[in-house]
Design a protein around this motif. Sequence first.
Motif, PDB file in Angstrom:
ATOM      1  N   GLU A  19       9.135  21.226   6.967  1.00  0.00           N
ATOM      2  CA  GLU A  19       8.331  22.437   6.782  1.00  0.00           C
ATOM      3  C   GLU A  19       6.849  22.084   6.690  1.00  0.00           C
ATOM      4  OE1 GLU A  19      11.614  25.260   4.534  1.00  0.00           O
ATOM      5  OE2 GLU A  19       9.942  24.447   3.365  1.00  0.00           O
ATOM      6  N   THR A  20       6.015  23.060   6.997  1.00  0.00           N
ATOM      7  CA  THR A  20       4.570  22.887   6.890  1.00  0.00           C
ATOM      8  C   THR A  20       4.128  23.242   5.479  1.00  0.00           C
ATOM      9  OG1 THR A  20       4.179  23.351   9.228  1.00  0.00           O
ATOM     10  CG2 THR A  20       2.313  23.641   7.723  1.00  0.00           C
ATOM     11  N   VAL A  21       3.476  22.290   4.829  1.00  0.00           N
ATOM     12  CA  VAL A  21       3.014  22.468   3.453  1.00  0.00           C
ATOM     13  C   VAL A  21       1.517  22.781   3.487  1.00  0.00           C
ATOM     14  CG1 VAL A  21       2.734  21.356   1.202  1.00  0.00           C
ATOM     15  CG2 VAL A  21       4.777  20.896   2.589  1.00  0.00           C
ATOM     16  N   THR A  22       1.137  23.866   2.839  1.00  0.00           N
ATOM     17  CA  THR A  22      -0.253  24.321   2.820  1.00  0.00           C
ATOM     18  C   THR A  22      -0.775  24.313   1.395  1.00  0.00           C
ATOM     19  OG1 THR A  22       0.074  25.708   4.775  1.00  0.00           O
ATOM     20  CG2 THR A  22      -1.822  26.222   3.376  1.00  0.00           C
ATOM     21  N   ARG A  23      -1.950  23.738   1.220  1.00  0.00           N
ATOM     22  CA  ARG A  23      -2.601  23.673  -0.090  1.00  0.00           C
ATOM     23  C   ARG A  23      -3.897  24.491  -0.029  1.00  0.00           C
ATOM     24  NH1 ARG A  23      -3.436  18.601  -0.131  1.00  0.00           N
ATOM     25  NH2 ARG A  23      -5.600  18.700   0.575  1.00  0.00           N
ATOM     26  N   ARG A  24      -3.969  25.516  -0.877  1.00  0.00           N
ATOM     27  CA  ARG A  24      -5.183  26.325  -1.002  1.00  0.00           C
ATOM     28  C   ARG A  24      -5.858  25.959  -2.320  1.00  0.00           C
ATOM     29  NH1 ARG A  24      -1.129  29.343   1.157  1.00  0.00           N
ATOM     30  NH2 ARG A  24      -1.563  30.329   3.186  1.00  0.00           N
ATOM     31  N   SER A  25      -7.076  25.480  -2.245  1.00  0.00           N
ATOM     32  CA  SER A  25      -7.769  24.905  -3.409  1.00  0.00           C
ATOM     33  C   SER A  25      -9.007  25.716  -3.747  1.00  0.00           C
ATOM     34  CB  SER A  25      -8.169  23.451  -3.114  1.00  0.00           C
ATOM     35  OG  SER A  25      -7.062  22.691  -2.672  1.00  0.00           O
ATOM     36  N   ILE A  26      -9.289  25.811  -5.054  1.00  0.00           N
ATOM     37  CA  ILE A  26     -10.482  26.518  -5.527  1.00  0.00           C
ATOM     38  C   ILE A  26     -11.053  25.788  -6.727  1.00  0.00           C
ATOM     39  CG2 ILE A  26      -9.063  28.103  -6.923  1.00  0.00           C
ATOM     40  CD1 ILE A  26     -11.252  30.237  -6.435  1.00  0.00           C
ATOM     41  N   ILE A  27     -12.366  25.634  -6.753  1.00  0.00           N
ATOM     42  CA  ILE A  27     -13.050  25.042  -7.905  1.00  0.00           C
ATOM     43  C   ILE A  27     -13.065  26.075  -9.030  1.00  0.00           C
ATOM     44  CG2 ILE A  27     -15.159  23.972  -8.778  1.00  0.00           C
ATOM     45  CD1 ILE A  27     -13.937  22.361  -6.555  1.00  0.00           C
ATOM     46  N   GLN A  28     -12.437  25.735 -10.162  1.00  0.00           N
ATOM     47  CA  GLN A  28     -12.329  26.672 -11.276  1.00  0.00           C
ATOM     48  C   GLN A  28     -13.434  26.515 -12.301  1.00  0.00           C
ATOM     49  OE1 GLN A  28     -10.421  29.152 -11.351  1.00  0.00           O
ATOM     50  NE2 GLN A  28      -8.336  28.761 -10.722  1.00  0.00           N
ATOM     51  N   ASP A  29     -13.899  25.272 -12.528  1.00  0.00           N
ATOM     52  CA  ASP A  29     -14.898  25.070 -13.581  1.00  0.00           C
ATOM     53  C   ASP A  29     -15.596  23.739 -13.381  1.00  0.00           C
ATOM     54  OD1 ASP A  29     -16.372  25.781 -15.780  1.00  0.00           O
ATOM     55  OD2 ASP A  29     -14.800  25.396 -17.263  1.00  0.00           O
ATOM     56  N   VAL A  30     -16.829  23.659 -13.865  1.00  0.00           N
ATOM     57  CA  VAL A  30     -17.615  22.422 -13.891  1.00  0.00           C
ATOM     58  C   VAL A  30     -18.314  22.378 -15.243  1.00  0.00           C
ATOM     59  CG1 VAL A  30     -19.420  21.031 -12.805  1.00  0.00           C
ATOM     60  CG2 VAL A  30     -18.013  22.570 -11.400  1.00  0.00           C
ATOM     61  N   VAL A  31     -18.045  21.333 -16.033  1.00  0.00           N
ATOM     62  CA  VAL A  31     -18.558  21.236 -17.397  1.00  0.00           C
ATOM     63  C   VAL A  31     -19.107  19.831 -17.637  1.00  0.00           C
ATOM     64  CG1 VAL A  31     -17.971  21.365 -19.856  1.00  0.00           C
ATOM     65  CG2 VAL A  31     -16.907  22.944 -18.235  1.00  0.00           C
ATOM     66  N   VAL A  32     -20.218  19.727 -18.315  1.00  0.00           N
ATOM     67  CA  VAL A  32     -20.797  18.437 -18.699  1.00  0.00           C
ATOM     68  C   VAL A  32     -20.635  18.251 -20.199  1.00  0.00           C
ATOM     69  CG1 VAL A  32     -22.933  17.098 -18.881  1.00  0.00           C
ATOM     70  CG2 VAL A  32     -22.443  18.373 -16.800  1.00  0.00           C
ATOM     71  N   LYS A  33     -20.180  17.049 -20.602  1.00  0.00           N
ATOM     72  CA  LYS A  33     -20.018  16.721 -22.011  1.00  0.00           C
ATOM     73  C   LYS A  33     -20.577  15.336 -22.279  1.00  0.00           C
ATOM     74  CE  LYS A  33     -15.749  19.438 -22.589  1.00  0.00           C
ATOM     75  NZ  LYS A  33     -14.326  19.390 -23.016  1.00  0.00           N
TER      76      LYS A  33
END
Length: 278
Positions: free
Chosen positions: A100-114
């Motif tokens: 089967e064809t596997v599809t990955r949909r990605s989204i940047i949820q957060d960027v934090v500096v510590k």
Amino acid sequence: MIDIDHLRQWIGREEQQSELLTPAIAERFDATFDLRGETGDGARAPALIHLCLAPPAIPTEELGPDGHPARGGFLPPVPLPRRMWAGGAFSFHGDIRVGETVTRRSIIQDVVVKEGRTGMLCFVTVEHQVDSNGRAALTERQDIVYRGVDGPDAGAKKIASTAPAGEYRRAVQPSAVLLFRYSALTFNGHRIHYDAPYVHGQEGYPGLIVHGPMQATMLMQLAEQIRGSRPTQFEFRSLSPLFDDADFTLNAADDGSGLKLWTCYADGPVAMVARAEW
């Protein structure tokens, strides 16, 4: 100086990648982990094989000196030299099947500096929605951390309490061949996993570093073997590195309805901690 306002402009950025899960890929995955599963078309794919599918195909000339892709593009251009996969979580909705064809949909949820013990840290959270031939297969949270090169020697084994032995325990030899095979499966050019002269001379580590996702995959496999079925939820977090200079163990203990799992050296602290739920 990190311009966090600039980096947070990457929140909401999306990309999509797809790849056909062929029997050959499934065979190579099983061979790497010494599995004996079915790998023909229609067979249920082993857990976390999706981490080996549709990796970014960056031209060699666009890689940095450490073998990672140059900064920018889908991930924000964090101006810190070292990038690691700090942890993640998986919620399983259905099976991925070979053929089967596997599809990955990605989204940047957060960027934090510590500010951490070793200096500035930047955490990037990515969510992946993975389907197989259009059927929802899993949701993944990926936690990426960027850090500088200053601070305590990351290669030194920290003085800490010795990890307990699990009710279930299995020894692993992190051979250079095993690490190379997993790097090849994931098309991961990061030199810390296969280039010993670079690791010793440039990064200051005592040995090749065992991949975090590979440790997580081994713990997931252990959980499946103990309970006889695949968890519906699995999460993990890296606490300290493992190197190829000594064997390590996979451990698990019953914890209510689930299992707590961890990796460690025989005489060392916990390196990765995980939890599986059914």
